[in-house]
Design an enzyme around this catalytic site. Structure first.
Site, mmCIF file in Angstrom:
data_model
loop_
_atom_site.group_PDB
_atom_site.id
_atom_site.type_symbol
_atom_site.label_atom_id
_atom_site.label_comp_id
_atom_site.label_asym_id
_atom_site.label_seq_id
_atom_site.Cartn_x
_atom_site.Cartn_y
_atom_site.Cartn_z
ATOM 1 N N LYS A 101 -12.111 4.912 -17.406
ATOM 2 C CA LYS A 101 -10.975 4.046 -17.094
ATOM 3 C C LYS A 101 -10.450 3.400 -18.374
ATOM 4 C CE LYS A 101 -9.816 0.154 -13.976
ATOM 5 N NZ LYS A 101 -10.369 -0.743 -12.931
ATOM 6 N N SER B 220 -8.031 -0.896 -8.465
ATOM 7 C CA SER B 220 -7.290 -0.553 -9.659
ATOM 8 C C SER B 220 -7.768 0.725 -10.347
ATOM 9 C CB SER B 220 -7.379 -1.707 -10.652
ATOM 10 O OG SER B 220 -8.723 -1.903 -11.085
ATOM 11 N N SER C 110 -12.214 -2.702 -6.658
ATOM 12 C CA SER C 110 -11.416 -1.727 -7.402
ATOM 13 C C SER C 110 -12.111 -0.419 -7.718
ATOM 14 C CB SER C 110 -10.909 -2.349 -8.708
ATOM 15 O OG SER C 110 -9.925 -3.313 -8.435
#
Length: 489
Positions: A68, A143, A167
């Site tokens: 990420k 997210s 998330s």
């Protein structure tokens, strides 16, 4: 190539040990797959395939990994999906990423996300939304949507993300994969760009529970660079439990009575029946403060964000805009142009909650609710081994469907936020498919299991047994994107 991409990381490892798969071929195949991204899952891809494939290729778990874009990586663009960090290349690497590299895992690329991890749909990225591989008209969740979509679509064998209020778990549910939020402190946060420091936690997104255990074993540990990290005593082994005999699973009445799509509820009830079939016991538990989790979370997290994001002012790193010699004007112009709408909203909410005259009324009260939620879980775990809920109240929704309704968007985290506030581990596993309210294609439904702090091994063992009992990959293999399904199949 397709056969290699079908393998989980553990299956690929076993094939290598048996001499049936070349480590070099395995790595190169995944770099080629990552290059075919059509979902906007990657913000940066490692195009140096040959060089990356040469990194520790003889080590056991040398499957490449997607990271990420909230983890600092030395010399590699790290933006947290925000314009304000456009072009930023950190001078150091996050501890979690360093541990991946040390274990021989080449980095495939940096994945797209909601800006500064603020969002539940991945529509808040300054670089455009990620598309759900099951239905490209829908969101992958957020997210960590880029990491979840990459794994679900066969663009990465596994990935890491971050979970502040859900998330990792919510996008895992929307994309039909496994997402694990470890106990707060199990994994170092050093080099992970901060959103809400008392909540943020790194964790794995994988195709199955065994791969999640393998990745957690690499990531966990105490780090002298992060005073909140303690690791997991005894480490993590591969889960091997085959049934749920002797285990009690608590269903919180307070959470279950809130609005859940009928298809999601049906899959949840069917999964509870599967638990009993595998020898587990279902009991009702009480978490009276958990229903206030969303309210507390959206005071605490923005308050911490307003403090953490104060450093982005155009002076030290990232973009700088305007000013003409006026420092205050430069601050204001840079932050106005660099931050997106949702980030600005949370900064304003957090600053207000921390302001003179309102601190105790909002932030202080929210912290008291957080304490009560932790106490509720402690009480529940005195009677049951695990607490279970749907991961999200719905399946993946359409792009733009909730973009203009922040409250509706925030409620996506209704089932995941309480565990984050309590700092306990929780995992989402795919439990079945359901149609959205109003009709549409069948989409994945996640089942969430939470355990007491630092009980990751017990959690993984139980999730592994339930995963085997559900048989998601076998039952819906032709529909699963990484097995050749998806909208274009």
């Amino acid at each position: 190539m397709a056969d290699i991409l079908d393998l989980t990381v553990l299956a690929a490892h076993d094939a290598k040990m048996a001499g049936e798969l070349s480590p070099q071929e395995h790595v190169e195949t995944w770099f080629e797959a990552a290059g075919s991204d059509e979902l906007n899952a990657y913000l940066w891809r490692n195009d140096r395939g040959a060089e990356a494939a040469a990194i520790e290729v003889e080590q056991d778990w040398n499957a490449p990994i997607a990271v990420k874009d909230i983890f600092c990586t030395e010399g590699v663009p790290t933006t947290a999906a925000s314009r304000i960090l456009e072009g930023y290349r950190p001078p150091y690497t996050a501890t979690a990423v360093r541990q991946l590299i040390a274990a021989g895992l080449p980095i495939l690329g940096k994945t797209n996300m909601d800006e500064f991890a603020m969002g539940s749909s991945n529509e808040n990225s300054a670089y455009g939304p990620v598309l759900n591989p099951w239905d490209r008209a829908r969101v992958p969740g957020g997210s960590s949507g880029g990491s979840a979509a990459a794994v679900a679509a066969g663009l990465a064998p596994w990935a890491i993300g971050t979970d502040t209020g859900g998330s990792i778990r919510q996008p895992a549910a929307f994309c039909g994969i496994v997402g694990l939020k470890p106990t707060y402190g199990a994994i170092s946060r050093y080099g992970m760009i901060a959103f809400a420091s008392s909540l943020d936690q790194c964790g794995p997104l994988t195709r199955d529970v065994s791969d999640a255990a393998m990745l957690l074993a690499i990531l966990q540990g105490r780090d002298p660079l992060d005073s909140t990290s303690v690791g997991l005593e005894g480490g993590i082994r591969l889960p091997d439990r085959e049934d749920l005999s002797g285990l009690r699973f608590g269903v919180p009445a307070e959470l279950a009575r809130d609005a859940v799509e009928s298809g999601v509820r049906e899959v949840f009830e069917r999964t509870l029946a599967k638990i009993e079939e595998l020898g587990g016991e279902i009991a009702e538990v009480s978490l009276p403060s958990a229903e206030h989790g969303i309210s507390a979370y959206y005071v605490i997290a923005p308050a911490e964000a307003s403090s953490n994001l104060a450093r982005y002012d155009g002076v030290r790193y990232g973009m700088r805009s305007g000013g003409d010699g006026d420092l205050i004007e430069m601050y204001e112009t840079t932050r106005s142009q660099g931050f997106g709408t949702e980030v600005k909203r949370r900064i304003m909410l957090g600053t207000y909650a921390l302001s003179s005259g309102y601190y105790e009324a909002y932030y202080g009260q929210a912290q008291k609710v957080r304490t009560r939620i932790a106490e509720d879980f402690s009480g529940a775990f005195s009677a049951v081994d695990f607490v279970v809920t749907p991961t999200a109240p719905s399946v993946a929704f359409e792009l733009g469907e909730k973009a203009d309704d922040p409250l509706a968007m925030y409620l996506n985290d209704f089932f995941t936020v309480p565990m984050s506030l309590a700092g306990i581990p929780a995992i989402s596993i795919p439990a079945g498919l359901a149609e959205p309210e109003g009709g549409g294609p069948q989409l994945p439904v996640g089942f969430q299991i939470a355990a007491p702090a630092f009980a990751e091994q017990r959690l993984l063992d139980a999730a592994h047994a339930l995963e085997r009992g559900i048989g998601f990959n076998d039952a819906w293999g032709s529909r699963i994107p990484w097995l050749g399904g998806g909208p274009d199949a």
